[in-house]
Write a protein that holds these residues in place. Structure first.
Motif, PDB file in Angstrom:
ATOM      1  N   SER A 124      48.027  26.605  32.882  1.00  0.00           N
ATOM      2  CA  SER A 124      47.060  27.620  33.302  1.00  0.00           C
ATOM      3  C   SER A 124      47.286  28.876  32.473  1.00  0.00           C
ATOM      4  O   SER A 124      48.434  29.234  32.187  1.00  0.00           O
ATOM      5  CB  SER A 124      47.274  27.937  34.789  1.00  0.00           C
ATOM      6  N   ALA A 125      46.196  29.529  32.085  1.00  0.00           N
ATOM      7  CA  ALA A 125      46.315  30.765  31.285  1.00  0.00           C
ATOM      8  C   ALA A 125      45.968  31.959  32.158  1.00  0.00           C
ATOM      9  O   ALA A 125      45.105  31.885  33.034  1.00  0.00           O
ATOM     10  CB  ALA A 125      45.368  30.695  30.087  1.00  0.00           C
ATOM     11  N   LEU A 126      46.645  33.061  31.885  1.00  0.00           N
ATOM     12  CA  LEU A 126      46.482  34.279  32.675  1.00  0.00           C
ATOM     13  C   LEU A 126      45.338  35.126  32.100  1.00  0.00           C
ATOM     14  O   LEU A 126      45.279  35.347  30.884  1.00  0.00           O
ATOM     15  CB  LEU A 126      47.789  35.081  32.615  1.00  0.00           C
ATOM     16  N   LEU A 127      44.426  35.548  32.974  1.00  0.00           N
ATOM     17  CA  LEU A 127      43.358  36.462  32.554  1.00  0.00           C
ATOM     18  C   LEU A 127      43.734  37.876  33.005  1.00  0.00           C
ATOM     19  O   LEU A 127      44.235  38.050  34.117  1.00  0.00           O
ATOM     20  CB  LEU A 127      42.027  36.058  33.199  1.00  0.00           C
ATOM     21  N   PRO A 128      43.482  38.878  32.172  1.00  0.00           N
ATOM     22  CA  PRO A 128      43.820  40.256  32.559  1.00  0.00           C
ATOM     23  C   PRO A 128      42.963  40.720  33.734  1.00  0.00           C
ATOM     24  O   PRO A 128      41.853  40.207  33.935  1.00  0.00           O
ATOM     25  CB  PRO A 128      43.507  41.068  31.305  1.00  0.00           C
ATOM     26  N   ALA A 129      43.480  41.669  34.469  1.00  0.00           N
ATOM     27  CA  ALA A 129      42.733  42.217  35.612  1.00  0.00           C
ATOM     28  C   ALA A 129      41.452  42.876  35.103  1.00  0.00           C
ATOM     29  O   ALA A 129      41.338  43.263  33.935  1.00  0.00           O
ATOM     30  CB  ALA A 129      43.605  43.242  36.327  1.00  0.00           C
ATOM     31  N   GLY A 130      40.465  42.980  35.992  1.00  0.00           N
ATOM     32  CA  GLY A 130      39.256  43.744  35.683  1.00  0.00           C
ATOM     33  C   GLY A 130      38.311  43.064  34.714  1.00  0.00           C
ATOM     34  O   GLY A 130      38.377  41.851  34.477  1.00  0.00           O
ATOM     35  N   LYS A 149      44.047  31.958  35.670  1.00  0.00           N
ATOM     36  CA  LYS A 149      44.443  32.780  36.822  1.00  0.00           C
ATOM     37  C   LYS A 149      44.065  34.230  36.526  1.00  0.00           C
ATOM     38  O   LYS A 149      44.448  34.767  35.482  1.00  0.00           O
ATOM     39  CB  LYS A 149      45.937  32.668  37.125  1.00  0.00           C
ATOM     40  N   TRP A 150      43.317  34.804  37.456  1.00  0.00           N
ATOM     41  CA  TRP A 150      42.827  36.185  37.282  1.00  0.00           C
ATOM     42  C   TRP A 150      43.479  37.097  38.312  1.00  0.00           C
ATOM     43  O   TRP A 150      43.548  36.756  39.502  1.00  0.00           O
ATOM     44  CB  TRP A 150      41.305  36.207  37.467  1.00  0.00           C
ATOM     45  N   LYS A 151      43.985  38.220  37.849  1.00  0.00           N
ATOM     46  CA  LYS A 151      44.649  39.180  38.731  1.00  0.00           C
ATOM     47  C   LYS A 151      43.594  39.974  39.496  1.00  0.00           C
ATOM     48  O   LYS A 151      42.681  40.547  38.906  1.00  0.00           O
ATOM     49  CB  LYS A 151      45.481  40.153  37.870  1.00  0.00           C
ATOM     50  N   ARG A 166      30.162  37.532  38.142  1.00  0.00           N
ATOM     51  CA  ARG A 166      29.786  37.332  36.732  1.00  0.00           C
ATOM     52  C   ARG A 166      30.685  36.273  36.098  1.00  0.00           C
ATOM     53  O   ARG A 166      30.223  35.396  35.369  1.00  0.00           O
ATOM     54  CB  ARG A 166      29.899  38.658  35.960  1.00  0.00           C
ATOM     55  N   LEU A 167      31.962  36.311  36.461  1.00  0.00           N
ATOM     56  CA  LEU A 167      32.913  35.321  35.921  1.00  0.00           C
ATOM     57  C   LEU A 167      32.512  33.924  36.395  1.00  0.00           C
ATOM     58  O   LEU A 167      32.473  32.969  35.619  1.00  0.00           O
ATOM     59  CB  LEU A 167      34.326  35.675  36.411  1.00  0.00           C
ATOM     60  N   ALA A 168      32.142  33.817  37.673  1.00  0.00           N
ATOM     61  CA  ALA A 168      31.769  32.514  38.251  1.00  0.00           C
ATOM     62  C   ALA A 168      30.519  31.959  37.568  1.00  0.00           C
ATOM     63  O   ALA A 168      30.372  30.750  37.380  1.00  0.00           O
ATOM     64  CB  ALA A 168      31.530  32.668  39.744  1.00  0.00           C
ATOM     65  N   GLN A 169      29.626  32.855  37.165  1.00  0.00           N
ATOM     66  CA  GLN A 169      28.393  32.396  36.487  1.00  0.00           C
ATOM     67  C   GLN A 169      28.646  32.078  35.003  1.00  0.00           C
ATOM     68  O   GLN A 169      27.879  31.356  34.377  1.00  0.00           O
ATOM     69  CB  GLN A 169      27.306  33.471  36.593  1.00  0.00           C
ATOM     70  N   THR A 170      29.730  32.634  34.472  1.00  0.00           N
ATOM     71  CA  THR A 170      29.989  32.487  33.027  1.00  0.00           C
ATOM     72  C   THR A 170      30.909  31.308  32.704  1.00  0.00           C
ATOM     73  O   THR A 170      30.708  30.600  31.721  1.00  0.00           O
ATOM     74  CB  THR A 170      30.659  33.781  32.498  1.00  0.00           C
ATOM     75  N   LEU A 171      31.929  31.108  33.544  1.00  0.00           N
ATOM     76  CA  LEU A 171      32.915  30.064  33.220  1.00  0.00           C
ATOM     77  C   LEU A 171      32.231  28.704  33.198  1.00  0.00           C
ATOM     78  O   LEU A 171      31.413  28.405  34.063  1.00  0.00           O
ATOM     79  CB  LEU A 171      34.056  30.075  34.250  1.00  0.00           C
ATOM     80  N   ASP A 180      44.972  35.888  41.898  1.00  0.00           N
ATOM     81  CA  ASP A 180      46.301  36.342  42.300  1.00  0.00           C
ATOM     82  C   ASP A 180      46.258  37.818  42.664  1.00  0.00           C
ATOM     83  O   ASP A 180      46.051  38.670  41.814  1.00  0.00           O
ATOM     84  CB  ASP A 180      47.304  36.113  41.153  1.00  0.00           C
ATOM     85  N   ALA A 181      46.440  38.097  43.967  1.00  0.00           N
ATOM     86  CA  ALA A 181      46.336  39.473  44.455  1.00  0.00           C
ATOM     87  C   ALA A 181      47.687  40.183  44.445  1.00  0.00           C
ATOM     88  O   ALA A 181      47.761  41.389  44.709  1.00  0.00           O
ATOM     89  CB  ALA A 181      45.765  39.476  45.870  1.00  0.00           C
ATOM     90  N   ASN A 182      48.760  39.445  44.223  1.00  0.00           N
ATOM     91  CA  ASN A 182      50.116  40.032  44.265  1.00  0.00           C
ATOM     92  C   ASN A 182      50.329  40.864  45.522  1.00  0.00           C
ATOM     93  O   ASN A 182      50.940  41.943  45.478  1.00  0.00           O
ATOM     94  CB  ASN A 182      50.381  40.886  43.011  1.00  0.00           C
ATOM     95  N   GLY A 183      49.772  40.363  46.628  1.00  0.00           N
ATOM     96  CA  GLY A 183      49.997  41.039  47.906  1.00  0.00           C
ATOM     97  C   GLY A 183      49.230  42.339  48.059  1.00  0.00           C
ATOM     98  O   GLY A 183      49.478  43.113  48.977  1.00  0.00           O
ATOM     99  N   GLY A 184      48.250  42.583  47.183  1.00  0.00           N
ATOM    100  CA  GLY A 184      47.616  43.907  47.131  1.00  0.00           C
ATOM    101  C   GLY A 184      46.359  44.081  47.967  1.00  0.00           C
ATOM    102  O   GLY A 184      45.719  45.130  47.903  1.00  0.00           O
TER     103      GLY A 184
END
Ligand SMILES: O=C(O)CCC(=O)C1=CC=C[C@@H](O)[C@@H]1C(=O)O
Ligand SMILES: [Mg+2]
Length: 333
Positions: A124-130, A149-151, A166-171, A180-184
């Motif tokens: 799995s590759a990490l996508l930057p936040a935002g 995985k998107w933060k 937008r991500l859901a329509q694009t991927l 991944d919310a990191n508890g936030g």
């Protein structure tokens, strides 16, 4: 048996700092250690702490290494206190590496099977936040990744939900997306995210699978996350809540049966981790601590042996660091 013990601290600056709800992570600090036995056999290990996840910090790991003698015994390796899980992982990996590669199985029972082939894993590759995620995914997709995985929990929830749509329509279809919310998130925001993910499934124009929402709430909100896991179809994965072996066992004993994100580099003894996973048959997703190849190799061996349900491992190498790793490691030593 005694081993000559040497260690080198390191610092590696991320090419792109990692922004999560914990804050901004600029530099990965760690320690590379080397055990040499009296026949010249060598075992390498890595100590890569993440103190804000609950492991020791770099200074505590260094203090531990500095107080050791130049020659250490097996007993020292297997009696490292549970307050130093990254040290447990680093020293024990070096021990198993020494024994499995050069000298047969350890006398402490069967070593983790180091011969398994990490190529059998998907990553799995990490996508930057935002908003950056909307650009970055394409290069990674072309690089072969199909799980991302998107933060989240970094920007206001309304903004992230807008980007998410937008991500859901694009991927591309058949992509798997982890959040991944990191508890936030707050309890209300966690409900909103899980409700939105569940409702994505009903949108026939989209063929995106939200594989799980990782650590939606903070570690002290276990009961709320257990309740949420019974309210939505979208699975929840615990990460910070199960960062150390002690926490992993505690959450299992308190009834967690959804997904466990396991970071071998900070969980503690690989030998004891292996026993727990084989005994409890947990649904584990193995995850990087942004270690070097020295720590990554034993971590991936555990992932090959202990992953169930073919979940991608969170070890996508998104070129987090500038320097060529092998050359950098050679220069370090
Ligand atoms: O698990 C992955 O997909 C990659 C590793 C990863 O996301 C993390 C590694 C270390 C610290 C964290 O910021 C982060 C995580 O929360 O899982
Ligand atoms: Mg996480």
């Amino acid at each position: 048996m005694h081993y000559q013990f040497q260690f080198r601290p390191y610092q590696r600056r991320f090419v792109r700092s990692l922004t999560t709800s914990h804050g901004v992570w600029e530099t990965r600090e760690g320690i590379i250690l080397k055990l040499t036995n009296d026949l010249g056999g060598v075992g390498w290990g890595e100590i890569a702490p993440i103190s804000w996840f609950g492991s020791e910090n770099q200074e505590e790991a260094l203090s531990f290494c500095r107080q050791l003698p130049e020659a250490i015994a097996d007993e020292t390796i297997f009696s490292i206190p549970d307050e130093l899980p990254a040290c447990q992982f680093g020293f024990e990996s070096a021990f198993w590496g020494l024994r499995a590669e050069n000298w047969g199985l350890g006398d402490k029972g069967v070593s983790p099977t180091l011969s398994l082939n990490p190529k059998s894993l998907t990553y799995s590759a990490l996508l930057p936040a935002g908003e950056d995620a909307l650009e970055v995914w394409r290069t990674l997709w072309q690089g072969g990744y199909r799980t991302f995985k998107w933060k989240i929990g970094v920007y206001p929830v309304t903004e992230e939900l807008r980007i998410f749509k937008r991500l859901a329509q694009t991927l591309p279809s058949l992509t798997k997306l982890r959040l991944d919310a990191n508890g936030g998130l707050s309890y209300e925001e966690a409900n909103l995210w899980l409700w939105t993910c569940d409702n994505l499934k009903t949108d026939s124009t989209l063929n995106l699978e939200i594989e799980f929402v990782e650590q939606p709430l903070s570690v002290d909100k276990f009961d709320s996350m257990l309740e949420l896991s019974h309210c939505y179809h979208t699975p929840i994965a615990l990460d910070e809540s199960v960062a150390t072996l002690h926490q992993l066992v505690a959450c299992y004993q308190k009834g967690w049966r959804e997904i466990f994100v396991i970071k071998p580099g900070i969980v503690g003894s690989p030998f004891r981790l292996r026993q727990f996973c084989l005994e409890c048959e947990v649904d584990a997703v193995f995850s990087s601590v942004f270690e070097t190849s020295i720590g990554r190799k034993p971590a991936l061996q555990l992932a090959v042996e202990l992953s169930r349900y073919n979940r991608a491992v969170g070890f996508g190498v998104n070129h987090f660091f500038a320097e060529e790793e092998e050359i950098w490691l050679e220069n370090l030593w």
